[in-house]
Write a protein that holds these residues in place. Sequence first.
Motif, mmCIF file in Angstrom:
data_model
loop_
_atom_site.group_PDB
_atom_site.id
_atom_site.type_symbol
_atom_site.label_atom_id
_atom_site.label_comp_id
_atom_site.label_asym_id
_atom_site.label_seq_id
_atom_site.Cartn_x
_atom_site.Cartn_y
_atom_site.Cartn_z
ATOM 1 N N GLU A 9 8.353 -7.928 -7.422
ATOM 2 C CA GLU A 9 9.106 -8.047 -8.662
ATOM 3 C C GLU A 9 10.155 -6.669 -8.806
ATOM 4 O OE1 GLU A 9 7.556 -9.616 -12.038
ATOM 5 O OE2 GLU A 9 5.690 -9.690 -11.502
ATOM 6 N N LEU A 10 10.908 -6.435 -7.856
ATOM 7 C CA LEU A 10 11.864 -5.303 -7.693
ATOM 8 C C LEU A 10 12.958 -5.950 -8.361
ATOM 9 C CD1 LEU A 10 11.299 -4.378 -3.960
ATOM 10 C CD2 LEU A 10 10.121 -3.811 -5.808
ATOM 11 N N TYR A 11 12.933 -5.723 -9.791
ATOM 12 C CA TYR A 11 14.097 -6.349 -10.607
ATOM 13 C C TYR A 11 15.425 -5.400 -10.902
ATOM 14 C CZ TYR A 11 11.725 -3.461 -14.097
ATOM 15 O OH TYR A 11 11.228 -2.351 -14.942
ATOM 16 N N ALA A 12 15.327 -4.281 -10.617
ATOM 17 C CA ALA A 12 16.444 -3.449 -10.784
ATOM 18 C C ALA A 12 17.184 -3.347 -9.500
ATOM 19 C CB ALA A 12 16.088 -2.219 -11.605
ATOM 20 N N GLY A 13 18.081 -3.870 -9.226
ATOM 21 C CA GLY A 13 18.912 -3.387 -7.783
ATOM 22 C C GLY A 13 19.914 -2.399 -8.200
ATOM 23 N N LEU A 14 19.689 -1.180 -7.677
ATOM 24 C CA LEU A 14 20.493 -0.129 -7.971
ATOM 25 C C LEU A 14 21.611 0.008 -7.049
ATOM 26 C CD1 LEU A 14 18.249 2.681 -9.587
ATOM 27 C CD2 LEU A 14 18.998 0.462 -10.679
ATOM 28 N N ARG A 15 22.861 -0.121 -7.481
ATOM 29 C CA ARG A 15 24.041 0.010 -6.140
ATOM 30 C C ARG A 15 24.946 1.418 -6.759
ATOM 31 N NH1 ARG A 15 24.169 -5.041 -3.062
ATOM 32 N NH2 ARG A 15 21.980 -5.462 -2.905
ATOM 33 N N PRO A 16 24.604 2.464 -6.282
ATOM 34 C CA PRO A 16 25.500 3.509 -6.751
ATOM 35 C C PRO A 16 26.955 3.403 -5.922
ATOM 36 C CG PRO A 16 23.636 4.379 -6.117
ATOM 37 C CD PRO A 16 23.499 3.084 -5.681
ATOM 38 N N THR A 17 27.920 3.558 -6.715
ATOM 39 C CA THR A 17 29.139 3.854 -5.884
ATOM 40 C C THR A 17 29.856 5.142 -6.181
ATOM 41 O OG1 THR A 17 29.509 1.313 -6.035
ATOM 42 C CG2 THR A 17 31.525 2.418 -5.666
ATOM 43 N N TYR A 18 30.101 5.813 -5.133
ATOM 44 C CA TYR A 18 30.717 7.374 -5.467
ATOM 45 C C TYR A 18 31.696 7.543 -4.490
ATOM 46 C CZ TYR A 18 30.743 12.263 -6.063
ATOM 47 O OH TYR A 18 31.067 13.581 -6.508
ATOM 48 N N ARG A 71 0.819 -1.147 -0.207
ATOM 49 C CA ARG A 71 0.004 0.129 0.053
ATOM 50 C C ARG A 71 0.908 1.158 -0.112
ATOM 51 N NH1 ARG A 71 -2.444 -0.318 5.167
ATOM 52 N NH2 ARG A 71 -0.782 1.136 5.754
ATOM 53 N N ALA A 72 1.847 1.077 0.518
ATOM 54 C CA ALA A 72 2.971 2.381 0.725
ATOM 55 C C ALA A 72 3.273 2.773 -0.444
ATOM 56 C CB ALA A 72 4.183 1.904 1.666
ATOM 57 N N ASP A 73 3.939 4.254 -0.646
ATOM 58 C CA ASP A 73 4.373 4.769 -1.695
ATOM 59 C C ASP A 73 5.767 4.177 -1.869
ATOM 60 O OD1 ASP A 73 2.266 6.536 -2.514
ATOM 61 O OD2 ASP A 73 2.360 7.113 -0.361
ATOM 62 N N ARG A 101 6.244 -0.804 -10.118
ATOM 63 C CA ARG A 101 5.019 -0.212 -9.250
ATOM 64 C C ARG A 101 5.662 0.066 -7.678
ATOM 65 N NH1 ARG A 101 2.884 -4.009 -11.922
ATOM 66 N NH2 ARG A 101 3.073 -5.518 -9.948
ATOM 67 N N CYS A 102 6.512 -0.754 -7.333
ATOM 68 C CA CYS A 102 7.035 -0.584 -5.968
ATOM 69 C C CYS A 102 8.684 -0.394 -5.944
ATOM 70 C CB CYS A 102 6.822 -1.605 -5.094
ATOM 71 S SG CYS A 102 5.008 -2.176 -5.219
ATOM 72 N N ALA A 103 9.084 0.267 -4.857
ATOM 73 C CA ALA A 103 10.636 0.258 -4.678
ATOM 74 C C ALA A 103 10.914 0.038 -3.285
ATOM 75 C CB ALA A 103 10.923 1.435 -5.151
ATOM 76 N N VAL A 104 12.038 -0.591 -2.663
ATOM 77 C CA VAL A 104 12.514 -0.667 -1.486
ATOM 78 C C VAL A 104 13.923 0.087 -1.521
ATOM 79 C CG1 VAL A 104 13.334 -2.123 0.194
ATOM 80 C CG2 VAL A 104 11.144 -2.687 -0.939
ATOM 81 N N PHE A 105 14.144 1.005 -0.537
ATOM 82 C CA PHE A 105 15.248 1.462 -0.471
ATOM 83 C C PHE A 105 15.924 0.868 0.927
ATOM 84 C CE2 PHE A 105 12.418 3.894 -2.921
ATOM 85 C CZ PHE A 105 13.084 4.103 -3.805
ATOM 86 N N GLN A 106 17.244 0.487 0.770
ATOM 87 C CA GLN A 106 17.927 -0.137 1.932
ATOM 88 C C GLN A 106 19.522 0.190 1.694
ATOM 89 O OE1 GLN A 106 17.235 -4.747 0.718
ATOM 90 N NE2 GLN A 106 18.450 -4.280 2.528
#
Length: 358
Positions: free
Chosen positions: A112-121, A79-81, A279-284
Amino acid sequence: MASVDPRTPSSPKTYEIAVLPGDGIGVDVMAACLRVLQAYEASRDGEVCFQLVECAAGAGEYLRSGSALPEETVDTCARADAVLLGAMGLPEVRLPDGKELTPQIDLREQFELYAGLRPTYLYHQDDSPLREYAVGEIDFVIVRESTEGLFSARLSAAVEDDQEVRDVMRITRQGSERLFRAAFDLARTRRRKVTLVDKANVLPSMVFLRQIFDEVAQSYPDVETERVYVDAAALFLVQRPGDFDVMVTENMFGDILSDLASGLIGGMGMAPSADIGDRCAVFQPAHGTAPDIAGKGIANPVGMILSVAMMLDWLPGTDGHTIRDAVAAALANPENRTPDMKGTLSTEHMTDAILNQL
Ligand code: ATP
């Protein structure tokens, strides 16, 4: 006709955020990042409002209720944004077959969070073991496939007898096409280069993956491409990390290479991540629960705080750059470091240092 007073404040844009602190240092870094999120909210002067809904999940919850990811938590996340997740799993809490609990992976697969983005800066030259790189000269994103690949074997009952076990690498056309489109779209917002990391010289699954990459690449003629075997990618990440922009790869290769990547910029505590679906995204943060330092109040909160910045980039009408700028300004002072980066600050004081810059 009634006129609208332009000075009347409009109602704030409200986002519901599911908050899953989890286990170990997940709890500490979540507390830190919520302070930063609230400061961001205050800085927007009533334009945006975050409704935080804390949910139970993780190894501790499994011990308490018998489920590491209760249905109520899944419903709240659906349900969450957006979802903020600390870290989950504890080495001493295992399933009967010996594996650790990984509800964070269940979430990626269910939504179905298929794109795991791992920025390295790289925020400070002294934080990298490769001393020749200045601020921003290491700046790439690993896009890790997060719903299939070698990880898809994790739920199969592989052990048939005591003579042989198999883990299957699952690569699908649909999963690969959407992954590559996400990588190419991301590259278009950056330096327009995508590196495919595979093992197409050995594994049929990787030959197939490369074939789909080549097909999708044809729709992006403005983006430069290269193809690198995973073993060589590990070498090149150490020898010339500044050459990479977007790297895209299957699940397990991405898991391993993103830990290596974090080592180039100061360690696991510096690495944010976002698991994005349609539709969804998880940030960790990219790190785990770090049982060796859990409960000591010394976890580095930067990866989690930068994950909040990624959430703000992803939500419409908000933007993570002020948080990234605050992190950069705080890290410019070498005294602002937690013990994992040879500093002395606690999680709380490191968070204060970032908040002071916000
Ligand atoms: P997982 O498999 O769940 O991702 P992991 O086995 O990769 O976890 P981590 O929990 O990420 O292991 O920890 C790896 C090492 O990095 C540990 O020594 C830990 O203390 C350190 N570490 C991880 N995150 C942080 C952090 N935020 N601050 C300080 N040290 C950290």
